[in-house]
Design a protein around this motif. Structure first.
Motif, short mmCIF file in Angstrom:
data_model
loop_
_atom_site.label_atom_id
_atom_site.label_comp_id
_atom_site.label_asym_id
_atom_site.label_seq_id
_atom_site.Cartn_x
_atom_site.Cartn_y
_atom_site.Cartn_z
N ILE A 23 2.16 -6.45 -11.01
CA ILE A 23 0.88 -5.76 -10.99
C ILE A 23 0.19 -5.89 -12.35
N GLU A 48 0.82 -1.20 0.00
CA GLU A 48 0.00 0.00 0.00
C GLU A 48 0.87 1.26 0.00
N MET A 92 3.61 5.09 -6.45
CA MET A 92 3.90 4.40 -7.70
C MET A 92 3.70 5.29 -8.93
N SER A 143 2.12 1.71 -3.43
CA SER A 143 1.05 2.14 -4.33
C SER A 143 0.82 3.64 -4.25
#
Length: 213
Positions: A189, A79, A85, A82
């Motif tokens: 991903i 997380e 990212m 993310s």
């Protein structure tokens, strides 16, 4: 501090060890016997050394994700990644647009702050990209100067382990193998997008994703 201890500390700090960021520790782990000693020690806490797919770096991971605490820790790390990212991927695009050979950033690659700034200041498109990155990473985004934004972003990437700055002036930046791990994570991903939302396999699928991460 001996090599074993310094290497162990870096692994526990979730660092990616490569010849550019940590040459002594990288040499230690590159030795099969020394790496075996470290793995034997790490196995006591359920962890192991992982080598990046391109062979340029080492980092520490769980041998298996077999309890809630480990799953939560991995999810927390994911997380956190993310959240930044998009900004880091945008930085990759910016750097690639500036590079005449259009090469991706790899461990050992060098970036000159002055060359980056000169290219950005000559292009409205690159300035817009820089503004987007500053906004996403929340670094220098309140400044109107490209120089300040660029330096804030570069300092952040050094802080996060993507680059090292070998000189006190900070004008030259050398990429580390953390980029290798980034590419592997992005590939994961892309391949497994939507796995967490899938209800087909439930908990077993989540277990598989955790182990792969």
């Amino acid at each position: 501090m001996n090599k074993f201890e310094s290497t162990f500390r870096l692994l526990m700090a979730k660092k990616v060890i490569c010849e550019h960021s940590s040459p002594l520790e990288h040499a230690y782990l590159s030795d099969t016997s020394d790496r075996s000693d470290m793995n034997q020690y790490l196995s006591r806490i359920g962890m192991t050394i992982v080598k990046t797919q391109d062979g340029l770096g080492f980092y520490c991971g769980y041998e298996s994700i077999d309890n809630t605490r480990k799953k939560n820790e991995v999810l927390k790390d994911f997380e956190t990644f993310s959240q930044t990212m998009e900004g880091i991927v945008a930085w990759l695009k910016l750097a690639r647009n500036i590079d005449l050979d259009s090469k991706p950033i790899m461990a050992g690659g060098k970036l000159s702050e002055s060359e980056l700034l000169a290219a950005i200041e000559e292009s409205n498109s690159l300035q817009n990209q820089l503004n987007h990155i500053a906004h996403k990473l929340k670094r220098g985004n309140k400044s109107k100067e490209s120089k300040t934004k660029l330096r804030s972003i570069l300092d952040y990437l050094v802080q996060e382990g993507y680059f090292i700055s070998p000189f006190s002036t900070g004008s030259l930046f050398i990429a580390t193998a953390k980029w290798s791990l980034l590419y592997e994570t992005l590939e994961f991903i892309a391949i497994n997008e939507g796995m967490l939302e899938s209800e087909a396999d439930g908990e077993n699928e989540l277990d598989t994703q955790m182990e792969l991460i």
